[in-house]
Enzyme design. Structure first.
Site, PDB file in Angstrom:
ATOM      1  N   LYS A  18      -3.919   0.750   3.775  1.00  0.00           N
ATOM      2  CA  LYS A  18      -4.826  -0.145   4.508  1.00  0.00           C
ATOM      3  C   LYS A  18      -4.456  -1.573   4.113  1.00  0.00           C
ATOM      4  CE  LYS A  18      -9.640  -0.569   5.943  1.00  0.00           C
ATOM      5  NZ  LYS A  18      -9.392  -0.717   7.377  1.00  0.00           N
ATOM      6  N   GLU A  66      -4.223   7.332  16.573  1.00  0.00           N
ATOM      7  CA  GLU A  66      -5.597   6.898  16.309  1.00  0.00           C
ATOM      8  C   GLU A  66      -5.950   5.768  17.255  1.00  0.00           C
ATOM      9  OE1 GLU A  66      -6.134   5.100  12.409  1.00  0.00           O
ATOM     10  OE2 GLU A  66      -4.121   4.275  12.420  1.00  0.00           O
TER      11      GLU A  66
HETATM   12  N1  PMP Z   1      -7.999   3.658  11.460  1.00  0.00           N
HETATM   13  C1  PMP Z   1      -7.843   2.339  11.271  1.00  0.00           C
HETATM   14  C2  PMP Z   1      -6.566   1.694  11.680  1.00  0.00           C
HETATM   15  C3  PMP Z   1      -8.889   1.587  10.704  1.00  0.00           C
HETATM   16  O1  PMP Z   1      -8.742   0.275  10.504  1.00  0.00           O
HETATM   17  C4  PMP Z   1     -10.101   2.230  10.370  1.00  0.00           C
HETATM   18  C5  PMP Z   1     -11.250   1.433   9.833  1.00  0.00           C
HETATM   19  N2  PMP Z   1     -11.118   1.166   8.479  1.00  0.00           N
HETATM   20  C6  PMP Z   1     -10.208   3.615  10.571  1.00  0.00           C
HETATM   21  C7  PMP Z   1      -9.127   4.297  11.121  1.00  0.00           C
HETATM   22  C8  PMP Z   1     -11.435   4.361  10.181  1.00  0.00           C
HETATM   23  O2  PMP Z   1     -11.476   4.460   8.766  1.00  0.00           O
HETATM   24  P1  PMP Z   1     -12.851   4.520   7.968  1.00  0.00           P
HETATM   25  O3  PMP Z   1     -13.580   5.705   8.433  1.00  0.00           O
HETATM   26  O4  PMP Z   1     -12.440   4.609   6.539  1.00  0.00           O
HETATM   27  O5  PMP Z   1     -13.595   3.258   8.287  1.00  0.00           O
END
Ligand code: PMP
Length: 299
Positions: free
Chosen positions: A152, A185
């Site tokens: 991330k 995604e």
């Molecule tokens: N994919 C991406 C690219 C994201 O930025 C996020 C948000 N953080 C998610 C998926 C979802 O992740 P999370 O459930 O940890 O917020």
């Protein structure tokens, strides 16, 4: 909220004073990592899991975070307390820190650490009642041997380009494929499809951030007796699914009722999606770190 306090490199400063150097490599190069976390009624949901992901992202890019996970937990709790927030969105940023104009991270002496806590801007309730429409965009997920989507990182340009395409298409979220055409995604959400009562979501290596909400939904679904598989699939499986939904810290669980003009299932949030959303919301006040052990007056 009268005054907003932000944690910046060891001190809590007012929002106006929360500024970083233009030589910070987070700013110059997107060199750093971050997390987006939510607090529900004074419970920082899945904080431990978010911190594990943050430290793993940092490890992957060889960025040393100058605090332990326990210290970081305390910083986050204190930031919420100082801002008298119970329901909030927390942004945790760790950048490579101040260096020079060269991109070599060896010239950055110390990471910058920022924690921002703000009141939550919740998605309109009607989106959960009706579900949303998404569309496939031309921009592909960056390959995991280029910049691994499981990190991330502060480099979100791939996702921003995707979001811009979604905006142009007039939809609130995009469907992003990987370089081989498999479903990856959304711009900031994970995707699940449901077929004959079985859930599928792409594994991280296909080109997805391993979302904390995604993992929570996998756990909840299995506890409820649904079969869940992390598997690669194409748009065909999405178009022909009984239900499709997205997961993310901000969105929680949101039904997708149309993809590239194809109506999904009955064109309204399905029973599995609703079931999982309800169970997820029940869990949000339980599983996490309590900010206010003693009663406090927060409006
Ligand atoms: N994919 C991406 C690219 C994201 O930025 C996020 C948000 N953080 C998610 C998926 C979802 O992740 P999370 O459930 O940890 O917020």
């Amino acid at each position: 909220m009268s005054e907003q306090w932000i944690f910046l490199n060891g001190s809590y400063v007012k929002k106006e004073d929360a500024v970083i150097s233009v030589y910070d490599h987070g700013f110059l190069y997107g060199d750093g990592v971050f997390e987006g976390i939510r607090s529900y009624s004074g419970n920082v949901f899945k904080l431990h899991e978010h911190l594990v992901r943050l430290y793993e992202s940092a490890k992957s890019i060889m960025l040393e975070i100058p605090y332990t996970q326990e210290e970081m937990t305390q910083i986050i709790v204190e930031t919420l307390r100082r801002n008298e927030l119970k329901d909030g969105y927390i942004r945790l940023v760790v950048s490579r820190g101040v260096g020079d104009l060269g991109l070599d991270p060896a010239n950055c002496r110390e990471a910058s650490v920022i924690v921002i806590a703000e009141p939550l801007r919740i998605y309109p309730k009607e989106l959960y009642d009706t579900g949303i429409e998404i569309a496939t965009v031309a921009t592909r997920r960056n390959r995991s041997d280029v910049l691994n989507p499981m990190i991330k990182s502060l480099n979100y340009l791939n996702n921003i380009l995707v979001k811009m395409e979604a905006n142009l298409a007039g939809v609130p979220e995009a469907l992003m494929l990987n370089d081989q055409g498999y479903v990856a995604e959304g711009s900031a959400d994970n995707i699940f499809i449901v077929k004959d009562g079985k859930l599928l979501t792409p594994p991280g290596h296909v080109g997805a951030l391993v979302g904390i909400t995604r993992n929570t939904i996998i756990e909840i679904a299995r506890e409820k007796g649904y079969e869940v598989e992390e598997a690669m699939f194409t748009r065909h499986e999405v178009y022909t699914a009984d239900e499709v939904f997205l997961t993310g810290t901000a969105a929680e669980v949101i039904a997708v009722v149309k993809v590239d003009g194809r109506v999904i299932g009955e064109g309204k949030p399905g029973q599995v999606t609703n079931d999982l959303l309800a169970a997820f919301r029940e869990q949000t006040v339980k599983d996490g770190v309590k900010v206010y052990d003693e009663p406090v007056h927060v409006s």
